[in-house]
Design a protein around this motif. Structure first.
Motif, PDB file in Angstrom:
ATOM      1  N   THR A 275      80.782 -27.224 -26.985  1.00  0.00           N
ATOM      2  CA  THR A 275      79.419 -26.985 -26.488  1.00  0.00           C
ATOM      3  C   THR A 275      78.368 -27.185 -27.569  1.00  0.00           C
ATOM      4  N   LEU A 280      77.201 -33.312 -24.757  1.00  0.00           N
ATOM      5  CA  LEU A 280      78.290 -32.889 -23.873  1.00  0.00           C
ATOM      6  C   LEU A 280      77.902 -32.986 -22.403  1.00  0.00           C
ATOM      7  N   LEU A 281      76.799 -32.365 -22.010  1.00  0.00           N
ATOM      8  CA  LEU A 281      76.424 -32.358 -20.598  1.00  0.00           C
ATOM      9  C   LEU A 281      76.117 -33.764 -20.075  1.00  0.00           C
ATOM     10  N   THR A 285      78.375 -35.559 -17.162  1.00  0.00           N
ATOM     11  CA  THR A 285      77.697 -36.056 -15.968  1.00  0.00           C
ATOM     12  C   THR A 285      78.025 -37.529 -15.750  1.00  0.00           C
ATOM     13  N   VAL A 299      85.324 -24.179 -25.687  1.00  0.00           N
ATOM     14  CA  VAL A 299      83.875 -23.992 -25.575  1.00  0.00           C
ATOM     15  C   VAL A 299      83.513 -22.653 -26.201  1.00  0.00           C
ATOM     16  N   ILE A 304      77.654 -21.779 -22.839  1.00  0.00           N
ATOM     17  CA  ILE A 304      77.847 -21.829 -21.396  1.00  0.00           C
ATOM     18  C   ILE A 304      76.490 -21.701 -20.698  1.00  0.00           C
ATOM     19  N   THR A 305      76.168 -22.678 -19.874  1.00  0.00           N
ATOM     20  CA  THR A 305      74.904 -22.678 -19.119  1.00  0.00           C
ATOM     21  C   THR A 305      75.207 -22.906 -17.641  1.00  0.00           C
ATOM     22  N   GLU A 307      73.990 -25.209 -15.811  1.00  0.00           N
ATOM     23  CA  GLU A 307      74.151 -26.653 -15.618  1.00  0.00           C
ATOM     24  C   GLU A 307      75.562 -27.106 -15.997  1.00  0.00           C
ATOM     25  N   LEU A 308      76.070 -26.585 -17.126  1.00  0.00           N
ATOM     26  CA  LEU A 308      77.408 -26.970 -17.567  1.00  0.00           C
ATOM     27  C   LEU A 308      78.463 -26.489 -16.577  1.00  0.00           C
ATOM     28  N   LEU A 312      81.287 -28.535 -14.469  1.00  0.00           N
ATOM     29  CA  LEU A 312      82.698 -28.216 -14.633  1.00  0.00           C
ATOM     30  C   LEU A 312      83.354 -27.823 -13.312  1.00  0.00           C
TER      31      LEU A 312
END
Length: 549
Positions: A275, A280-281, A285, A299, A304-305, A307-308, A312
């Protein structure tokens, strides 16, 4: 990726071409374990590709299966047909399979007992942590990252061997090459070879990736790619944060090009604190949009969000693994675990809201200076975690959680190298306190590592050449645990005492690029409970604090 690189990725039952030995140096690239482990070992696969790219080498895969004479996987040739046998050394438990493979091939277990070919070579993480227990078996050790010179070493050996040079002449010719340790010939300490173009570079220019994608691998049918190497946080118990400096991250465009060329069905992202990778995001995507499945190795809770987790979960993720590390805030601060419990609870709450089915938490016990009082915080914290994630209470929360508990093994090349290891009795007492803290929480399960096995790992991690007779006895006994029953050594001298600052360690023969004074300073800061800032994003050129003067 060019066509030659594409040809070194094999899917399913595909096998590499067996090269003729004529005019080439035969090299057995051996993994001390079963095929499933080898086919998921990214470092070993990266070395295989690196050596395969040299047409002057005849490289073959060897999986050292227990109870079977070792032989090449693709040609069936016995190990003794190869003038160079290169072992990948990742874990201390692999020392025994290495010796068992040599024994099964009818080769002497010591380098001194093999005056003629083969040259037995070792490399991998243990080569720059503490190779001392296995060093009597090796003719040559490559210390560092394979991309930083291993191919040159093998090319030089091939040139000489094919010209008729004997083993001694071959070893003498490479003894002073970067990253090479030839016992008795190379001046010590040997500096770890690092694949960077400049001291402060933070880009991982050549990320490792799978050669073999197989349903027989531990990570089934998964194409593994390296996202980062090293870790900037400097947790004082974690070897990866010290021996892989400077921390480096791959460029997203490089990984995208790799995926486009290989076109795998599933991708596994490998690295520490994934992360922290700013791409990463966007990368996940992109993978989802192109229909490629993926999984992540690790991670951090503070990464951790919503969006993530949305990405996942859409990819089918059901389990999220987070590191709690220590039972109290005092010990987490001393360990330099730079993570607030508020961030952990936010991550757990998000997991519950996004339909994560299983949470796994890593917890370490047996810290230097650990007391019963440190466990008094654990029960309230676990209750908060359970409430935040709705663990085990219904359909809208996390169904269950696992608390995976392991004893601290004080590793070489870290600030913990001066620390004693907790006794079996202390470890068992800590386990009992963890179980008591989790008792009554719905959906929680506690898993622990066998205390004696952890202590054995500690012995092998911190030992010196005096352990070699134990390892050779273990070949006959079938396990190190059985051999310990008749060993006349003193386990306590390796494990149960705090080391003085000036003690000479067996691993001092290796210079990983982090100064001993810096590690001592971090050990003292552990005892004082004082944190240290993580490595700066600009890299070593902006810092230099851990480097020798």
């Amino acid at each position: 990726m060019n066509e030659r690189q594409r040809d070194t990725v094999y899917f399913g039952l595909e096998r590499p071409v067996v090269r003729d030995f004529g005019g080439r140096l035969p090299v057995a690239l051996a993994v001390p374990g079963e095929a499933a482990m080898a086919l998921s070992a990214l470092g070993w696969q990266a070395v295989w590709r690196l050596l395969w790219d040299n047409p002057g080498l005849a490289v073959e895969r060897v999986f050292c299966r227990a109870g079977q004479p070792p032989k090449a996987e693709d040609s069936g040739r016995p190990l003794t047909d190869f003038p160079v046998i290169a072992f990948s050394l990742c874990y201390e438990e692999e020392y025994l399979p290495v010796l068992a493979a040599l024994d099964g091939a009818g080769l002497a277990l010591t380098a001194a007992g093999r005056p003629d070919f083969p040259i037995v070579l070792g490399g991998g993480p243990l080569a720059f942590l503490n190779p001392a227990p296995i060093l009597p078996a090796l003719d040559l050790l490559f210390v560092g990252e394979a991309e930083a010179g291993l191919a040159d070493v093998l090319a030089r050996l091939g040139e000489l061997a094919l010209a008729g040079a004997d083993k001694a002449a071959c070893l003498a010719a490479v003894a002073d090459m970067p990253g090479v340790l030839v016992p008795g010939r190379t001046p010590l300490p040997v500096r770890r070879a690092v694949a960077v173009e400049s001291a402060g570079q933070t880009v991982l220019t050549a990320p490792a990736y799978s050669c073999f994608v197989s349903g027989h691998a531990e990570f089934r049918d998964m194409f593994l790619v390296e996202v980062n190497r090293g870790c900037p946080y400097g947790c004082r118990f974690c070897a990866a944060g010290y021996v892989y400096r400077p921390p480096r991250q791959a460029a997203m465009a490089r990984l995208q090009a790799l995926i486009e060329d290989v076109s795998p069905r599933k991708v596994g992202l490998v690295g520490t604190a994934l992360t922290d990778w700013p791409d990463l995001l966007p990368f996940l995507t992109w993978l989802r949009e192109r229909g490629t499945k993926f999984s992540l190795s690790s991670v951090r809770a503070d990464g951790i969000t919503p969006e993530l987790l949305t990405v996942l979960r859409a990819a089918g993720l059901r389990t999220l693994t987070l590191a709690l590390e220590a039972p109290s805030e005092r010990l987490r601060r001393a360990a330099n675990k730079q993570l607030s419990m508020d961030a952990l609870l936010r991550a757990v709450a998000l997991a519950g809201k996004h339909g994560i089915n299983h949470l796994k938490f890593y917890l370490i016990v047996g810290w230097p200076g650990e007391t019963e009082a440190d466990f008094e915080e654990l029960a309230p914290l676990l209750a908060q975690v359970a409430a935040a994630g709705g663990i085990g209470v219904g359909k809208r929360g996390v169904a269950h959680a696992t608390l995976s508990v392991n004893p601290l093994v004080p590793k070489p090349q870290t600030p913990m190298q001066w620390a004693p290891m907790a006794s079996e009795a202390a470890i068992e007492a800590a386990y009992a306190r963890v179980r008591a803290a989790a008792k009554g929480l719905k959906g929680f399960r506690v898993e622990v590592e066998t205390a004696s096995m952890a202590r054995m790992q500690g012995l092998l991690a911190r030992g010196d050449a005096r352990l070699f007779p134990l390892l050779t006895s273990a070949v006959r006994a079938g396990s190190v645990r059985r051999a310990l029953k008749t060993w006349d050594g003193d386990m306590a001298s390796f494990l149960d005492r705090e080391r003085p600052r000036d003690e000479v360690f067996p691993w001092d023969i290796i210079d990983v690029g982090v100064s001993r004074d810096y590690l001592w300073q971090e050990w003292e800061r552990y005892r004082q409970g004082v944190g240290t800032a993580k490595c700066p994003p600009a890299g070593c050129d902006a810092c230099h604090r851990c480097q020798p003067a």
